[in-house]
Enzyme design. Structure first.
Site, PDB file in Angstrom:
ATOM      1  N   HIS A  82     -13.020   3.335  -0.051  1.00  0.00           N
ATOM      2  CA  HIS A  82     -12.911   2.416   1.111  1.00  0.00           C
ATOM      3  C   HIS A  82     -13.545   1.060   0.796  1.00  0.00           C
ATOM      4  CE1 HIS A  82     -12.853   6.007   4.132  1.00  0.00           C
ATOM      5  NE2 HIS A  82     -11.610   5.664   3.807  1.00  0.00           N
TER       6      HIS A  82
ATOM      7  N   GLU B 184      -8.076  -4.709   5.713  1.00  0.00           N
ATOM      8  CA  GLU B 184      -7.956  -4.469   4.274  1.00  0.00           C
ATOM      9  C   GLU B 184      -6.807  -5.267   3.673  1.00  0.00           C
ATOM     10  OE1 GLU B 184      -8.341  -0.232   5.528  1.00  0.00           O
ATOM     11  OE2 GLU B 184      -8.921   0.041   3.440  1.00  0.00           O
TER      12      GLU B 184
ATOM     13  N   ARG C 230      -2.727  -2.249  -3.258  1.00  0.00           N
ATOM     14  CA  ARG C 230      -3.890  -1.396  -3.058  1.00  0.00           C
ATOM     15  C   ARG C 230      -3.836  -0.261  -4.091  1.00  0.00           C
ATOM     16  NH1 ARG C 230      -5.291   3.258   1.271  1.00  0.00           N
ATOM     17  NH2 ARG C 230      -7.459   3.423   0.699  1.00  0.00           N
TER      18      ARG C 230
ATOM     19  N   ARG D   4      -9.468  10.884  20.172  1.00  0.00           N
ATOM     20  CA  ARG D   4      -9.040  10.771  21.577  1.00  0.00           C
ATOM     21  C   ARG D   4      -8.688  12.131  22.174  1.00  0.00           C
ATOM     22  NH1 ARG D   4      -5.160   5.945  19.847  1.00  0.00           N
ATOM     23  NH2 ARG D   4      -5.146   7.357  18.090  1.00  0.00           N
TER      24      ARG D   4
ATOM     25  N   ASN E 135       0.870  -1.173   0.000  1.00  0.00           N
ATOM     26  CA  ASN E 135       0.000   0.000   0.000  1.00  0.00           C
ATOM     27  C   ASN E 135       0.909   1.227   0.000  1.00  0.00           C
ATOM     28  OD1 ASN E 135      -1.783   2.066   0.519  1.00  0.00           O
ATOM     29  ND2 ASN E 135      -2.704   1.118   2.336  1.00  0.00           N
TER      30      ASN E 135
ATOM     31  N   GLY F  95     -12.592   5.925  10.504  1.00  0.00           N
ATOM     32  CA  GLY F  95     -11.174   6.023  10.867  1.00  0.00           C
ATOM     33  C   GLY F  95     -10.757   7.473  10.721  1.00  0.00           C
ATOM     34  N   ASN F  96      -9.577   7.697  10.163  1.00  0.00           N
ATOM     35  CA  ASN F  96      -9.210   9.066   9.818  1.00  0.00           C
ATOM     36  C   ASN F  96     -10.065   9.541   8.659  1.00  0.00           C
ATOM     37  OD1 ASN F  96      -7.354  10.812  11.024  1.00  0.00           O
ATOM     38  ND2 ASN F  96      -5.770   9.237  10.772  1.00  0.00           N
TER      39      ASN F  96
ATOM     40  N   GLU G  28     -13.960   0.788  16.066  1.00  0.00           N
ATOM     41  CA  GLU G  28     -13.462  -0.356  16.833  1.00  0.00           C
ATOM     42  C   GLU G  28     -13.072  -0.001  18.265  1.00  0.00           C
ATOM     43  OE1 GLU G  28     -10.313  -2.229  14.511  1.00  0.00           O
ATOM     44  OE2 GLU G  28     -11.478  -1.870  12.693  1.00  0.00           O
ATOM     45  N   ASN G  29     -12.747   1.280  18.492  1.00  0.00           N
ATOM     46  CA  ASN G  29     -12.164   1.634  19.795  1.00  0.00           C
ATOM     47  C   ASN G  29     -12.935   2.635  20.646  1.00  0.00           C
ATOM     48  OD1 ASN G  29      -9.590   0.162  19.508  1.00  0.00           O
ATOM     49  ND2 ASN G  29      -9.324   1.541  17.770  1.00  0.00           N
TER      50      ASN G  29
ATOM     51  N   ARG H  64     -11.113  16.151   6.820  1.00  0.00           N
ATOM     52  CA  ARG H  64     -11.918  16.454   5.633  1.00  0.00           C
ATOM     53  C   ARG H  64     -13.322  16.865   6.037  1.00  0.00           C
ATOM     54  NH1 ARG H  64     -10.861  10.908   2.542  1.00  0.00           N
ATOM     55  NH2 ARG H  64      -9.117  10.439   3.910  1.00  0.00           N
TER      56      ARG H  64
HETATM   57  P1  ADP Z   1      -6.922   5.325   9.033  1.00  0.00           P
HETATM   58  O1  ADP Z   1      -8.198   5.800   8.407  1.00  0.00           O
HETATM   59  O2  ADP Z   1      -5.796   6.281   8.891  1.00  0.00           O
HETATM   60  O3  ADP Z   1      -6.596   3.871   8.728  1.00  0.00           O
HETATM   61  P2  ADP Z   1      -7.721   4.355  11.648  1.00  0.00           P
HETATM   62  O4  ADP Z   1      -8.790   3.467  11.122  1.00  0.00           O
HETATM   63  O5  ADP Z   1      -6.551   3.731  12.309  1.00  0.00           O
HETATM   64  O6  ADP Z   1      -7.215   5.398  10.581  1.00  0.00           O
HETATM   65  O7  ADP Z   1      -8.413   5.353  12.680  1.00  0.00           O
HETATM   66  C1  ADP Z   1      -7.681   6.376  13.264  1.00  0.00           C
HETATM   67  C2  ADP Z   1      -8.556   7.123  14.228  1.00  0.00           C
HETATM   68  O8  ADP Z   1      -9.137   6.234  15.195  1.00  0.00           O
HETATM   69  C3  ADP Z   1      -7.753   8.093  15.065  1.00  0.00           C
HETATM   70  O9  ADP Z   1      -7.655   9.310  14.412  1.00  0.00           O
HETATM   71  C4  ADP Z   1      -8.581   8.209  16.323  1.00  0.00           C
HETATM   72  O10 ADP Z   1      -9.473   9.298  16.159  1.00  0.00           O
HETATM   73  C5  ADP Z   1      -9.392   6.941  16.374  1.00  0.00           C
HETATM   74  N1  ADP Z   1      -9.064   6.115  17.546  1.00  0.00           N
HETATM   75  C6  ADP Z   1      -8.136   5.146  17.670  1.00  0.00           C
HETATM   76  N2  ADP Z   1      -8.153   4.614  18.911  1.00  0.00           N
HETATM   77  C7  ADP Z   1      -9.117   5.261  19.611  1.00  0.00           C
HETATM   78  C8  ADP Z   1      -9.652   5.177  20.927  1.00  0.00           C
HETATM   79  N3  ADP Z   1      -9.174   4.326  21.833  1.00  0.00           N
HETATM   80  N4  ADP Z   1     -10.640   6.022  21.265  1.00  0.00           N
HETATM   81  C9  ADP Z   1     -11.136   6.903  20.379  1.00  0.00           C
HETATM   82  N5  ADP Z   1     -10.700   7.018  19.125  1.00  0.00           N
HETATM   83  C10 ADP Z   1      -9.705   6.220  18.730  1.00  0.00           C
END
Ligand code: ADP
Length: 407
Positions: A180, A391, A91, A288, A7, A213-214, A337-338, A244
């Site tokens: 995505h 992915e 990718r 976070r 990637n 995610g981001n 997920e988090n 964005r």
């Molecule tokens: P990408 O789209 O770059 O692959 P990810 O899927 O890894 O990004 O997501 C990144 C985002 O996930 C971070 O910017 C953050 O906002 C969020 N994140 C990661 N861990 C946590 C957590 N424990 N609590 C809240 N948000 C989280």
């Protein structure tokens, strides 16, 4: 079969090597600041060995060479030589209307990836650099392109055509492509299996997948196919993202240019890199950091979090309408997920769609039995799942599948 997944981003190169007979990741790594000062490479193996080095990497070709040296090196090597790599999956962000599935890369496919660089100037050119670097160093193995747009090629015209003069689509390819796709496809396949195991037949599957995610996007997956995605002509439309803006009245762009005198480059930078969670909060693009600030009384951070969840909720409703119902919502990506708070907010007040979070199940961290946790109440008819996306594994699987089909 050992499959390498690549990637390549504008200044980075991510890679992961899989033993696909066991579906086991052997090692993964990341080259950062490629083409810049202070470039470095990090690699970690499945058994916890690590390698890290600062090495000059003026371009993706050198970075790829460094990655291959790390995979076969002394410190965290997992193969004796590059001859142990049987295939490479790449990718690629944009496959235009030409690719509805993954393909073996030849010169014509390379040309197409180059051509679609006009539609994804930030993504396809580095993807292509990765492909060229890998094909140069590993010329005797098949390379497969896996496109972020491919999954969404099943969208009907009423979902992908904008309300613009027809020629803009017909002659210039201006339409919703959706992105995505690899992540949405991975979690949708897992959700489908989950529904099947609970006696819901395939033709009744109405799944909303939320990749948070981001970058963030949502897909309406009806009977296994994507019928809509919140990202559009570029990965800027739809949800609020890290940096964005997501949905916007297009007249704002004209106002920024005409009335505020902003240049196009400046507007592009603002909408893509200075907006979203970061622009609204003035703090960070990381949820976070916003949570921390909101807990300390920062109203703008709290507003950004509210706005983020509101858009997800709004699109769940929209996609339920688009599919004539919904029987599963999937949350994934770093936030999905988090972040238990966003998970709760993103589906708040959706009981009328059969969606309700069970606070006892929406824990932090989630147990993730085999990558899936159900967080809905037992009584709610719509399944609410958190699924860990993968992915890279999806790209490795596609690579094996395409090569098996063409063998
Ligand atoms: P990408 O789209 O770059 O692959 P990810 O899927 O890894 O990004 O997501 C990144 C985002 O996930 C971070 O910017 C953050 O906002 C969020 N994140 C990661 N861990 C946590 C957590 N424990 N609590 C809240 N948000 C989280």
């Amino acid at each position: 079969m050992n499959v390498l997944v690549v990637n390549a981003g504008s200044s980075s190169l991510k890679y992961e090597l899989y033993d696909m007979d066991a579906e086991q990741s052997l090692a993964r790594g990341l080259c950062e600041r490629v083409g810049d000062e202070g470039a470095n490479i990090e690699q970690e193996t499945h058994d916890g060995r690590e390698y890290e080095a600062e090495v000059a990497m003026p371009d993706h070709s050198v970075a790829f060479g460094q990655a291959m040296a790390a995979l076969s090196g002394d410190e965290a090597g997992v193969i004796d030589s590059l001859a142990a790599i049987d295939a490479v999956g790449h990718r690629v962000v944009h496959g235009g209307e030409e690719f509805a599935s993954s393909v073996v890369i030849n010169d014509a496919v390379e040309d197409a990836v180059d051509r679609f660089g006009q539609l994804a100037p930030l993504h396809n050119p580095p993807n292509l650099m990765g492909i060229r670097a890998a094909r140069k160093l590993l010329p005797n193995v098949p390379h497969v392109a896996v496109f972020d747009t491919a999954f969404h090629q099943t969208m009907p015209p009423h979902a992908f055509i904008y309300g613009l003069p027809w020629e803009m689509y017909a002659e210039n390819g201006i339409r919703r492509y959706g992105f995505h796709g690899t992540s949405h496809r991975y979690v949708a396949l897992r959700a489908e299996q989950y529904l099947r195991e609970r006696g819901i037949p395939d033709e009744e599957h109405r799944i909303v997948t939320c990749h948070l995610g981001n970058g963030c996007s949502m897909t309406a997956v009806k009977a296994g196919v994507s019928i809509d995605n919140t990202l559009g002509f570029t990965p800027l439309e739809g949800l609020l993202m890290g940096t964005r803006c997501g949905d916007l009245d297009p007249a704002i762009v004209i106002y920024l240019a005409q009335t505020l005198g902003m240049g196009l480059g400046e507007i592009d930078n603002t909408l893509n890199k200075e907006s979203g969670l970061k622009g609204l909060s003035g703090i960070s693009n990381d949820m976070r950091d916003l949570q921390k600030a909101a807990n300390e009384g920062n109203d703008r951070a709290r507003l950004a979090m509210d706005l983020f969840a509101y858009r997800v909720r709004k699109y769940i409703g929209a996609y339920a309408a688009a599919m004539g119902g919904v029987n599963c919502v999937v949350l994934t990506g770093g936030i999905g997920e988090n972040d238990h708070l966003q998970r709760k907010w993103c589906v708040q007040d959706l009981e009328f769609l059969g969606i309700e979070v069970d606070p006892a199940k929406n824990t932090h961290p989630l147990p993730f039995d085999d990558g899936i946790t159900a967080i809905g109440t037992d009584a709610s008819p719509t399944h609410l799942l958190v699924i860990r996306t993968d992915e890279e594994l999806m790209i490795a699987r596609d690579t094996v599948e395409v090569l098996t089909a063409t063998a």
